[in-house]
Write a protein that holds these residues in place. Structure first.
Motif, PDB file in Angstrom:
ATOM      1  N   LYS A  94      32.373  13.848 -18.306  1.00 45.19           N
ATOM      2  CA  LYS A  94      33.148  13.298 -17.184  1.00 45.19           C
ATOM      3  C   LYS A  94      34.638  13.588 -17.356  1.00 45.19           C
ATOM      4  O   LYS A  94      35.327  13.939 -16.404  1.00 45.19           O
ATOM      5  N   PHE A 127      28.616   8.307 -13.726  1.00 44.16           N
ATOM      6  CA  PHE A 127      28.102   9.365 -12.854  1.00 44.16           C
ATOM      7  C   PHE A 127      27.142   8.809 -11.815  1.00 44.16           C
ATOM      8  O   PHE A 127      26.505   7.772 -12.030  1.00 44.16           O
ATOM      9  N   LYS A 161      31.062  12.556 -10.359  1.00 48.69           N
ATOM     10  CA  LYS A 161      31.737  11.366 -10.862  1.00 48.69           C
ATOM     11  C   LYS A 161      31.632  10.243  -9.830  1.00 48.69           C
ATOM     12  O   LYS A 161      31.768  10.480  -8.635  1.00 48.69           O
TER      13      LYS A 161
END
Length: 195
Positions: A94, A127, A161
């Motif tokens: 991420k 996520f 994300k």
């Protein structure tokens, strides 16, 4: 574009990348089904003979096993260790991707508990699954498919994300499983119909 090939465990490799990436494409471990460090031992010992002097990652006499994200009772690695390890790697992914970047991975497993662990770690890392694409994971002549419980489909997961705008609602795993099964049946029917 410049290509950089790195060797190491997922956590150290992804955290060592300084540039923002558009995509991270990976294949996470299958919990306790395959311990790749033990499997790699078979060819590692031969590769090491010619590569150890050139590549420091081939200096040890055996494959590194401590960093491997698996469930393995012999090594004292539990389901909680597996989830924690995946979460750490997903968080590094991420951080490594741009705001519009995608995390893409394939996965299949016969145990619902392992799916829950994988999905929990993905959510804990921030996520959302944007799309899932089922594909044939094995050739029809594969030895794996001769087993009665063999899995013939892999699922490609495309994740993005989670943003502050995304509404998160608590749901039971039973409800999520039911929705996944329903969607999976639809997709499998379309695949088998040739669409």
């Amino acid at each position: 574009k410049q290509t950089n090939l790195k060797c190491g465990d997922s956590q150290s490799v992804i955290s060592s990348i300084n540039d923002k990436l558009e995509y991270v494409i990976t294949d996470p471990p299958y919990a306790g089904n395959v311990n790749y460090s033990e499997l790699a031992e078979f060819f590692y010992v031969w590769l090491r003979l010619i590569l150890a002097k050139t590549y420091p990652c081939f200096a040890p006499e055996a494959t590194p096993k401590l960093q491997e994200i698996v469930e393995n009772a012999t090594r004292g690695k539990t389901t909680a260790d597996y989830e924690e390890g995946l979460t750490v790697v997903w968080r590094h992914c991420k951080e490594a991707i741009t705001e519009e970047g995608l995390l893409v991975f394939t996965f299949h497993h016969a145990e619902i508990r392992t799916w829950e662990t994988l999905l929990e770690s993905l959510c804990n890392a921030g996520f959302l699954i944007a799309a899932v694409y089922p594909i044939h994971g094995e050739k029809e002549s594969s030895l794996h498919l001769m087993e009665t419980e063999a899995i013939s489909y892999d699922l490609i997961h495309v994740c993005r994300k989670r943003s502050e705008k995304d509404v998160i609602k608590q749901r039971s795993w039973a409800g999520v499983r039911q929705e996944i099964r329903s969607k999976a049946r639809e997709e499998i029917n379309m695949i088998e119909a040739g669409r």
